[in-house]
Design a protein around this motif. Structure first.
Motif, PDB file in Angstrom:
ATOM      1  N   VAL A 190      44.717  30.506  37.620  1.00 40.49           N
ATOM      2  CA  VAL A 190      43.975  31.730  37.325  1.00 40.49           C
ATOM      3  C   VAL A 190      44.511  32.383  36.057  1.00 40.49           C
ATOM      4  CG1 VAL A 190      43.474  34.085  38.100  1.00 40.49           C
ATOM      5  CG2 VAL A 190      43.280  32.162  39.703  1.00 40.49           C
ATOM      6  N   MET A 191      45.834  32.419  35.913  1.00 41.35           N
ATOM      7  CA  MET A 191      46.432  33.010  34.716  1.00 41.35           C
ATOM      8  C   MET A 191      46.092  32.193  33.473  1.00 41.35           C
ATOM      9  SD  MET A 191      47.679  35.841  35.427  1.00 41.35           S
ATOM     10  CE  MET A 191      48.229  36.061  33.733  1.00 41.35           C
TER      11      MET A 191
ATOM     12  N   VAL B 279      38.558  35.547  46.146  1.00 44.34           N
ATOM     13  CA  VAL B 279      37.953  36.492  45.195  1.00 44.34           C
ATOM     14  C   VAL B 279      37.902  35.909  43.794  1.00 44.34           C
ATOM     15  CG1 VAL B 279      38.689  38.486  46.538  1.00 44.34           C
ATOM     16  CG2 VAL B 279      40.121  37.684  44.647  1.00 44.34           C
ATOM     17  N   PHE B 280      38.757  34.929  43.513  1.00 44.32           N
ATOM     18  CA  PHE B 280      38.794  34.352  42.163  1.00 44.32           C
ATOM     19  C   PHE B 280      37.706  33.300  41.944  1.00 44.32           C
ATOM     20  CE2 PHE B 280      43.112  35.883  43.018  1.00 44.32           C
ATOM     21  CZ  PHE B 280      43.284  36.710  41.925  1.00 44.32           C
ATOM     22  N   GLN B 281      36.963  32.976  43.003  1.00 38.41           N
ATOM     23  CA  GLN B 281      35.892  31.991  42.857  1.00 38.41           C
ATOM     24  C   GLN B 281      34.720  32.524  42.022  1.00 38.41           C
ATOM     25  OE1 GLN B 281      36.242  28.785  44.040  1.00 38.41           O
ATOM     26  NE2 GLN B 281      38.318  29.493  44.483  1.00 38.41           N
ATOM     27  N   VAL B 282      34.719  33.827  41.727  1.00 39.01           N
ATOM     28  CA  VAL B 282      33.616  34.400  40.952  1.00 39.01           C
ATOM     29  C   VAL B 282      33.964  34.520  39.469  1.00 39.01           C
ATOM     30  CG1 VAL B 282      32.825  35.686  42.959  1.00 39.01           C
ATOM     31  CG2 VAL B 282      34.309  36.821  41.285  1.00 39.01           C
TER      32      VAL B 282
ATOM     33  N   VAL C 128      47.633  39.582  39.862  1.00 36.61           N
ATOM     34  CA  VAL C 128      46.889  38.414  40.316  1.00 36.61           C
ATOM     35  C   VAL C 128      47.524  37.842  41.582  1.00 36.61           C
ATOM     36  CG1 VAL C 128      46.324  35.999  39.785  1.00 36.61           C
ATOM     37  CG2 VAL C 128      45.914  37.781  38.076  1.00 36.61           C
ATOM     38  N   LYS C 129      48.852  37.768  41.594  1.00 38.53           N
ATOM     39  CA  LYS C 129      49.575  37.227  42.765  1.00 38.53           C
ATOM     40  C   LYS C 129      49.313  38.089  43.994  1.00 38.53           C
ATOM     41  CE  LYS C 129      52.746  34.546  44.736  1.00 38.53           C
ATOM     42  NZ  LYS C 129      52.974  35.214  46.014  1.00 38.53           N
ATOM     43  N   LEU C 130      49.266  39.386  43.817  1.00 37.07           N
ATOM     44  CA  LEU C 130      49.016  40.285  44.937  1.00 37.07           C
ATOM     45  C   LEU C 130      47.630  40.027  45.536  1.00 37.07           C
ATOM     46  CD1 LEU C 130      49.823  42.705  46.698  1.00 37.07           C
ATOM     47  CD2 LEU C 130      48.865  44.203  44.941  1.00 37.07           C
ATOM     48  N   LEU C 131      46.620  39.912  44.672  1.00 41.12           N
ATOM     49  CA  LEU C 131      45.269  39.636  45.162  1.00 41.12           C
ATOM     50  C   LEU C 131      45.186  38.253  45.790  1.00 41.12           C
ATOM     51  CD1 LEU C 131      42.904  41.106  42.400  1.00 41.12           C
ATOM     52  CD2 LEU C 131      43.719  42.169  44.504  1.00 41.12           C
ATOM     53  N   TRP C 132      45.873  37.293  45.172  1.00 41.93           N
ATOM     54  CA  TRP C 132      45.852  35.920  45.685  1.00 41.93           C
ATOM     55  C   TRP C 132      46.408  35.866  47.105  1.00 41.93           C
ATOM     56  CZ3 TRP C 132      43.941  31.370  43.684  1.00 41.93           C
ATOM     57  CH2 TRP C 132      44.288  30.211  44.379  1.00 41.93           C
ATOM     58  N   ASP C 133      47.506  36.555  47.331  1.00 42.87           N
ATOM     59  CA  ASP C 133      48.133  36.551  48.654  1.00 42.87           C
ATOM     60  C   ASP C 133      47.222  37.182  49.707  1.00 42.87           C
ATOM     61  OD1 ASP C 133      50.334  35.304  47.616  1.00 42.87           O
ATOM     62  OD2 ASP C 133      51.531  37.138  47.415  1.00 42.87           O
ATOM     63  N   ARG C 134      46.377  38.107  49.286  1.00 42.75           N
ATOM     64  CA  ARG C 134      45.474  38.755  50.238  1.00 42.75           C
ATOM     65  C   ARG C 134      44.224  37.919  50.492  1.00 42.75           C
ATOM     66  NH1 ARG C 134      45.451  45.292  49.114  1.00 42.75           N
ATOM     67  NH2 ARG C 134      47.686  45.607  49.440  1.00 42.75           N
ATOM     68  N   ASP C 135      43.637  37.372  49.425  1.00 47.25           N
ATOM     69  CA  ASP C 135      42.434  36.556  49.591  1.00 47.25           C
ATOM     70  C   ASP C 135      42.144  35.802  48.298  1.00 47.25           C
ATOM     71  OD1 ASP C 135      40.074  35.341  50.217  1.00 47.25           O
ATOM     72  OD2 ASP C 135      38.952  37.185  50.632  1.00 47.25           O
TER      73      ASP C 135
ATOM     74  N   LEU D 204      40.919  25.498  37.946  1.00 49.05           N
ATOM     75  CA  LEU D 204      41.887  26.546  37.636  1.00 49.05           C
ATOM     76  C   LEU D 204      41.949  27.617  38.716  1.00 49.05           C
ATOM     77  CD1 LEU D 204      41.130  27.039  33.824  1.00 49.05           C
ATOM     78  CD2 LEU D 204      43.097  25.877  34.839  1.00 49.05           C
ATOM     79  N   TYR D 205      40.951  27.639  39.585  1.00 49.75           N
ATOM     80  CA  TYR D 205      40.900  28.682  40.611  1.00 49.75           C
ATOM     81  C   TYR D 205      41.662  28.293  41.878  1.00 49.75           C
ATOM     82  CZ  TYR D 205      36.914  29.713  37.597  1.00 49.75           C
ATOM     83  OH  TYR D 205      36.094  29.937  36.512  1.00 49.75           O
ATOM     84  N   LEU D 206      42.465  27.235  41.769  1.00 48.52           N
ATOM     85  CA  LEU D 206      43.169  26.724  42.941  1.00 48.52           C
ATOM     86  C   LEU D 206      44.603  27.215  43.058  1.00 48.52           C
ATOM     87  CD1 LEU D 206      41.896  23.012  42.809  1.00 48.52           C
ATOM     88  CD2 LEU D 206      40.960  24.932  44.116  1.00 48.52           C
ATOM     89  N   SER D 207      45.054  28.003  42.070  1.00 53.00           N
ATOM     90  CA  SER D 207      46.423  28.514  42.113  1.00 53.00           C
ATOM     91  C   SER D 207      46.544  29.756  41.238  1.00 53.00           C
ATOM     92  CB  SER D 207      47.412  27.453  41.607  1.00 53.00           C
ATOM     93  OG  SER D 207      47.188  27.196  40.220  1.00 53.00           O
TER      94      SER D 207
END
Length: 275
Positions: free
Chosen positions: A103-104, A65-68, A55-62, A96-99
């Protein structure tokens, strides 16, 4: 006007649904396509034991994507769903989609974390297509009304009857002055040399409180409209959902112009004679 209630009830259709009524696959596919890039990106999480690192890897990139994530639990962002905290206060799920931590918390709390780890979902795009199909079934009640409106509109067209659809009450000053805010729009308005017909259309394949509410509402609405010089209220309705609705018999008896899909010819004949 001679009216036969028992005959009217015997003519009601069981359904107005054709096979293409049940799912709007074009809309479903469009909804999936709009978020498919984010869903394909989130596919990276499937099968990961160390889900937080992924999750952290995806978060750092963009992080967008978690808004869906809402759709993965069959909800939509516009619904602004809430969840209960241990202290009994409520919080919007979207917060919850703000960090990464949020997300976790969402993945763990909803059970999606285990679903991802166990590979119970193979592809999120396919999964969301199924979710969208399920959510689309919730729109059937609205579609039933639109099907009926389209059906009636086609009947008017085939009979050469010009009509306006979805006319706001505020555009008919004489009616607005009498009704106030009681009704926002009419499904159809037909103007002849003698009358202006304000028409409401619906179809009920099942019972419940809504048909009763509608019948009582129109029983009050009809005399108010009919009291205005040059205006008549018309109700075109059908469906076996009217069986057992006591308020409908009263409405049928008190509202002069009530038609179903069988008797609507009486109305079209009347209108054509006045054009």
């Amino acid at each position: 006007m001679n009216k036969d209630f028992d005959l009217f009830m015997s003519q009601l259709y069981e359904t107005n649904a054709t096979l293409d009524f049940y799912c709007d696959f074009e809309k479903i596919q469009q909804n999936v396509d709009e978020i498919s890039i984010s869903l394909n990106t989130l596919n990276y999480l499937i099968g990961k034991e160390d889900l937080r690192t992924a999750v952290k890897l995806l978060w750092d990139r963009d992080p967008r994507v978690f808004q869906v994530l809402d759709i993965l639990i069959a909800t939509r962002r516009k619904d602004d769903k809430m969840y209960l905290l241990p202290d009994k206060t409520a919080r919007p799920i979207k917060d919850l989609y703000l960090s990464v931590e949020g997300v976790m918390e969402f993945l763990d709390g909803t059970g999606l974390a285990q679903v991802f780890k166990s590979r119970e979902i193979k592809n999120l795009v396919d999964y969301v297509f199924g979710v969208e199909t399920g959510l689309d079934s919730n729109a059937r009640k609205n579609r039933s009304g639109h099907v009926m409106e389209n059906w009636v509109h086609d009947i008017f067209t085939k009979n050469g009857i010009p009509c306006q659809a979805e006319v706001p009450c505020k555009k008919i000053p004489d009616v607005k002055n009498v009704l106030g805010e009681d009704i926002k729009r009419f499904d159809f308005v037909i103007r002849t040399q003698k009358q202006t017909y304000l028409i409401e259309v619906n179809f009920y394949s099942g019972g419940g409180s809504k048909p009763t509410e509608t019948a009582r509402s129109y029983t009050k609405l009809s005399p108010n409209i009919n009291s205005i010089k040059g205006y008549k209220f018309v109700w075109i309705t059908d469906g076996i959902g009217w069986h057992g609705v006591g308020a409908f018999k009263e409405a049928y008896e008190k509202i002069p112009y009530v038609y179903n899909l069988t008797t609507i010819k009486e109305f079209t004949d009347l209108v054509r004679s006045e054009l």
